[in-house]
Design a protein around this motif. Structure first.
Motif, PDB file in Angstrom:
ATOM      1  N   UNK A   1     -16.946 -19.450   4.829  1.00  0.00           N
ATOM      2  CA  UNK A   1     -16.106 -20.175   5.777  1.00  0.00           C
ATOM      3  C   UNK A   1     -14.767 -20.596   5.220  1.00  0.00           C
ATOM      4  N   UNK A   2     -14.531 -20.316   3.941  1.00  0.00           N
ATOM      5  CA  UNK A   2     -13.251 -20.687   3.320  1.00  0.00           C
ATOM      6  C   UNK A   2     -12.159 -19.691   3.654  1.00  0.00           C
ATOM      7  N   UNK A   3     -12.528 -18.434   3.846  1.00  0.00           N
ATOM      8  CA  UNK A   3     -11.569 -17.352   4.079  1.00  0.00           C
ATOM      9  C   UNK A   3     -11.692 -16.821   5.495  1.00  0.00           C
ATOM     10  N   UNK A   4     -10.550 -16.677   6.146  1.00  0.00           N
ATOM     11  CA  UNK A   4     -10.470 -16.032   7.463  1.00  0.00           C
ATOM     12  C   UNK A   4      -9.777 -14.686   7.275  1.00  0.00           C
ATOM     13  N   UNK A   5     -10.450 -13.609   7.662  1.00  0.00           N
ATOM     14  CA  UNK A   5      -9.888 -12.267   7.530  1.00  0.00           C
ATOM     15  C   UNK A   5      -9.452 -11.788   8.904  1.00  0.00           C
ATOM     16  N   UNK A   6      -8.158 -11.510   9.032  1.00  0.00           N
ATOM     17  CA  UNK A   6      -7.620 -10.967  10.273  1.00  0.00           C
ATOM     18  C   UNK A   6      -7.419  -9.465  10.077  1.00  0.00           C
ATOM     19  N   UNK A   7      -8.152  -8.615  10.798  1.00  0.00           N
ATOM     20  CA  UNK A   7      -7.924  -7.168  10.659  1.00  0.00           C
ATOM     21  C   UNK A   7      -6.477  -6.825  11.026  1.00  0.00           C
ATOM     22  N   UNK A   8      -5.863  -5.972  10.227  1.00  0.00           N
ATOM     23  CA  UNK A   8      -4.451  -5.642  10.461  1.00  0.00           C
ATOM     24  C   UNK A   8      -4.256  -4.130  10.319  1.00  0.00           C
ATOM     25  N   UNK A   9      -4.710  -3.351  11.314  1.00  0.00           N
ATOM     26  CA  UNK A   9      -4.629  -1.887  11.228  1.00  0.00           C
ATOM     27  C   UNK A   9      -3.260  -1.342  11.649  1.00  0.00           C
ATOM     28  N   UNK A  10      -2.205  -1.876  11.056  1.00  0.00           N
ATOM     29  CA  UNK A  10      -0.860  -1.493  11.463  1.00  0.00           C
ATOM     30  C   UNK A  10      -0.604  -0.010  11.218  1.00  0.00           C
ATOM     31  N   UNK A  11      -1.296   0.565  10.226  1.00  0.00           N
ATOM     32  CA  UNK A  11      -1.098   1.978   9.919  1.00  0.00           C
ATOM     33  C   UNK A  11      -1.674   2.903  10.990  1.00  0.00           C
ATOM     34  N   UNK A  12      -2.424   2.368  11.938  1.00  0.00           N
ATOM     35  CA  UNK A  12      -2.924   3.168  13.051  1.00  0.00           C
ATOM     36  C   UNK A  12      -1.914   3.261  14.193  1.00  0.00           C
ATOM     37  N   UNK A  13      -0.844   2.475  14.120  1.00  0.00           N
ATOM     38  CA  UNK A  13       0.146   2.440  15.196  1.00  0.00           C
ATOM     39  C   UNK A  13       1.538   2.879  14.723  1.00  0.00           C
ATOM     40  N   UNK A  14       1.874   2.557  13.481  1.00  0.00           N
ATOM     41  CA  UNK A  14       3.191   2.873  12.939  1.00  0.00           C
ATOM     42  C   UNK A  14       3.021   3.433  11.532  1.00  0.00           C
ATOM     43  N   UNK A  15       4.151   3.854  10.960  1.00  0.00           N
ATOM     44  CA  UNK A  15       4.186   4.214   9.548  1.00  0.00           C
ATOM     45  C   UNK A  15       4.795   3.040   8.797  1.00  0.00           C
ATOM     46  N   UNK A  16       3.965   2.111   8.313  1.00  0.00           N
ATOM     47  CA  UNK A  16       4.508   0.922   7.654  1.00  0.00           C
ATOM     48  C   UNK A  16       5.088   1.271   6.288  1.00  0.00           C
ATOM     49  N   UNK A  17       6.082   0.504   5.894  1.00  0.00           N
ATOM     50  CA  UNK A  17       6.706   0.724   4.596  1.00  0.00           C
ATOM     51  C   UNK A  17       5.980  -0.078   3.527  1.00  0.00           C
ATOM     52  N   UNK A  18       5.840   0.480   2.318  1.00  0.00           N
ATOM     53  CA  UNK A  18       5.279  -0.287   1.207  1.00  0.00           C
ATOM     54  C   UNK A  18       6.315  -1.159   0.517  1.00  0.00           C
ATOM     55  N   UNK A  19       7.550  -1.152   1.016  1.00  0.00           N
ATOM     56  CA  UNK A  19       8.625  -1.914   0.393  1.00  0.00           C
ATOM     57  C   UNK A  19       9.339  -2.798   1.386  1.00  0.00           C
ATOM     58  N   UNK A  20      10.383  -3.473   0.897  1.00  0.00           N
ATOM     59  CA  UNK A  20      11.032  -4.506   1.701  1.00  0.00           C
ATOM     60  C   UNK A  20      12.345  -4.066   2.317  1.00  0.00           C
ATOM     61  N   UNK A  21      12.942  -2.949   1.846  1.00  0.00           N
ATOM     62  CA  UNK A  21      14.284  -2.584   2.280  1.00  0.00           C
ATOM     63  C   UNK A  21      14.292  -1.132   2.736  1.00  0.00           C
ATOM     64  N   UNK A  22      14.805  -0.903   3.952  1.00  0.00           N
ATOM     65  CA  UNK A  22      14.797   0.446   4.522  1.00  0.00           C
ATOM     66  C   UNK A  22      15.695   1.407   3.755  1.00  0.00           C
ATOM     67  N   UNK A  23      16.674   0.898   3.015  1.00  0.00           N
ATOM     68  CA  UNK A  23      17.557   1.776   2.250  1.00  0.00           C
ATOM     69  C   UNK A  23      16.835   2.345   1.020  1.00  0.00           C
ATOM     70  N   UNK A  24      15.794   1.655   0.562  1.00  0.00           N
ATOM     71  CA  UNK A  24      15.094   2.078  -0.655  1.00  0.00           C
ATOM     72  C   UNK A  24      13.692   2.600  -0.389  1.00  0.00           C
TER      73      UNK A  24
END
Length: 466
Positions: free
Chosen positions: A255-278
Motif C-alpha cells: 500500500x506504500x506504492x501506487x503504480x500507474x500503467x503508462x503504455x505511452x509507447x503503444x500510442x506514440x514514439x516517445x523520446x528517451x531524452x529531453x531535447x528534440x534537437x538531440x
C-alpha cells in the motif's frame, strides 16, 4: 432563462383574436407608435420561443440533451491513456478544478502542428452538455511534436459532472437524443474540494521505462523516504526489468506504492531524452511532463505536499530529522510559499568510500547501486545551470515543468543548500574530478542502522534475501 409565457400585451392580442375589429379591442385603440411597439414585442417573443425550441440543435456550446446511456459503449475508460477519436491527440485524465470556476480540466497530449477545434461533452446524471474546449499547450515541450496540454471545459454545472469526453466534432443528433457510441469518456476526479488529506507527503516518480532494473538503489530510496516521513509514492511505469517488477509488486501490495500503467509507447514514439534537437521521438522523455502534471492533480486533495523527483533522487533535509519538521519550519518562515526548489548535486557512483563499511556481502548479488558506498558529492559549478527539483503544495500549482513550475498561485522559494538538497547517486557530470576534489557528504549514514534493517526486510519480503 425559461420563458414562462407570452408578455401581457401579446397575451391580450391572442385573447382578442377574431374579435378585435368587431368589438373594438385594444388594437383599435392603439395609435401607430403603440402598434409598432406591439409588433416588435410580438417578434421578440417569437424569436425567444424559437430559440428555446430549436436553438440547442444549432448553437454549439448551449445544448442540453438526454444522455442515451448505452452501457457497453459509454462507460468511462479506466485506461491511463485514451485516444481522442478522429484526431492524433490523446486524453489522460480529467479533474474538477475548484480554483477556476469548477471547470473540468482534462490532462491531454496534443500534437502541436495539427491543432483543431475540440469540444467537451460532459454528463451530469442522465444529461449531457457539449461546449467549446479551451486548449492550452504547455510552454515547455522542448521541440517535440506532441506536448503536455490542459483542455478546459467550462459551462453550467460542471462541478456535478461525472464523466467527460473530448471530441473533434459536435456529437451527432438522432431525433432528440445524442448518439455517443463514437466517443470515449473519462471519469472525472476531484469532485470534492478537501481541506484535510490522506497523506502528508507523496512522491511522484515519472516515466519508468526500458529495462531499468536498479533494485538495490530503488529499495534504499523507498526505505529512506519512509524514514523521512513520506507516506505514499507514485510511479508511472512503461516498462522495467524483471527483478524491479517483482519489487514494485511487493510495495504495491503493502500500500506504500501506487503504480500507474503508462503504455505511452503503444500510442506514440516517445523520446528517451529531453531535447528534440538531440533525441529522436515524438514526446519528451516518455511523457515526463504529462505524468508530473497528472500526478499533481491526482493528489491535489489527497496529499498536503507532493515531491517531484526522479527514481534515483532523495530530497534530504540536513538540519531537520525528517521532511515534516523541515516543511513546518519553512512554512513558519513564510506561509505564502507553495513551491520549494531543492538543489540537485551529483554523487558519482564511480567513486566509493574507502572503509568498505557498507559493502555488505548480503547485497552483492542484488542488481543495482548501493548508495551508502557513494558519499562523495560533486562541487557546484558557477555559470552552469544546476537544475532543481521541487516540493510543492499541489493546490498552488496549475502547470509544472521538470525543474520549475510554469504557472503557480503562490510564491516560490529556493531552499538553502545547507538546509536541504538532493542525494542523487548516478553517472558523474564532472567525471574528470578526482576523489580529493569531491566533497564528503555522508548524510545517509545518519540513518544507517534503521535503513539497513529495513532494506534487508524489504529484500527478504520480495525474495531477494533468505
Amino acid at each position: 432563462m425559461t420563458l414562462q409565457g407570452p408578455p401581457l400585451l401579446l397575451r391580450t392580442l391572442l385573447q382578442t383574436n377574431g374579435r378585435v375589429r368587431s368589438q373594438g379591442g385594444p388594437w383599435l385603440k392603439m395609435n401607430r407608435k403603440q402598434k409598432r411597439i406591439a409588433l416588435i414585442l410580438l417578434l421578440v417573443a417569437f424569436i425567444i420561443l424559437w430559440i428555446q425550441k430549436y436553438g440547442p440543435n444549432i448553437f454549439r456550446g448551449v445544448q442540453i440533451v438526454p444522455y442515451t446511456g448505452f452501457k457497453n459503449d459509454n462507460e468511462p475508460s479506466q485506461n491511463s491513456i485514451t485516444p481522442i477519436k478522429h484526431t492524433e491527440h490523446l486524453m489522460v485524465s480529467a479533474f474538477i478544478d475548484h480554483r477556476f470556476s469548477k471547470a473540468i480540466r482534462v490532462i491531454s497530449i496534443i500534437r502541436r502542428d495539427k491543432l483543431q477545434d475540440l469540444y467537451c461533452s460532459y454528463c451530469v446524471e442522465s444529461f449531457c452538455r457539449t461546449v467549446d474546449a479551451e486548449v492550452i499547450i504547455h510552454s515547455d515541450h522542448f521541440g517535440f511534436s506532441f506536448g503536455a496540454t490542459d483542455v478546459l471545459c467550462q459551462g453550467p454545472n460542471t462541478e456535478a459532472a461525472t464523466k467527460v469526453a473530448l471530441t473533434a466534432t459536435v456529437p451527432n443528433l438522432s431525433g432528440e437524443l445524442y448518439q455517443f457510441q463514437d466517443v470515449n469518456f473519462l471519469p472525472i476526479r476531484n469532485t470534492v474540494e478537501k481541506n484535510t488529506f490522506k497523506y502528508k507527503f507523496t512522491v511522484c516518480i515519472s516515466s519508468l521505462f526500458g529495462a531499468y532494473n536498479n533494485v538495490l538503489q530503488f529499495v534504499q530510496t523507498l526505505e529512506m523516504y519512509k524514514l523521512l516521513g513520506v507516506e505514499h509514492v507514485v510511479i508511472y511505469n512503461t516498462s522495467c526489468g524483471p527483478d524491479l517488477k517483482k519489487l514494485l509488486q511487493k510495495y504495491q501490495e503493502e500500500g506504500f506504492l501506487e503504480i500507474v500503467p503508462w503504455p505511452i509507447d503503444q500510442f506514440l514514439t516517445p523520446s528517451p531524452g529531453w531535447n528534440a534537437r538531440e533525441f529522436s521521438g515524438e514526446l519528451h522523455y516518455y511523457g515526463q511532463l504529462v505524468t508530473l502534471n497528472e500526478c499533481i492533480y491526482r493528489h491535489m486533495y489527497q496529499s498536503r505536499y507532493v515531491l517531484l523527483n526522479d527514481i534515483d533522487e532523495i530530497i534530504m533535509p540536513y538540519q531537520h530529522r525528517n521532511l515534516p519538521s523541515l516543511m513546518q519550519s519553512l512554512q513558519l518562515m513564510d506561509d505564502s510559499v507553495g513551491v520549494f526548489l531543492i538543489q540537485n548535486p551529483i554523487f558519482p557512483y564511480t567513486q566509493f568510500e574507502d572503509t568498505g563499511t557498507f559493502k555488505r556481502p548480503q547485497w552483492e548479488d542484488i542488481p543495482g547501486v548501493n548508495i551508502m558506498e557513494h558519499i562523495y558529492r560533486e562541487p557546484d559549478r558557477m555559470f552552469v545551470f544546476n537544475p532543481r527539483k521541487m516540493i510543492i503544495n499541489p493546490r498552488k500549482v496549475v502547470q509544472t515543468s521538470v525543474h520549475y513550475t510554469l504557472i503557480n498561485l503562490a510564491n516560490v522559494y529556493k531552499v538553502p543548500f545547507e538546509l536541504c538538497h538532493i542525494v542523487h547517486v548516478r553517472v558523474p557530470l564532472q567525471g574528470s574530478l578526482s576523489k580529493q576534489q569531491l566533497i564528503v557528504d555522508n548524510r545517509v549514514w545518519d540513518f544507517n542502522q534503521t535503513l539497513v534493517q529495513n532494506v534487508d526486510r524489504a529484500l527478504r519480503r520480495s525474495g531477494f534475501l533468505k
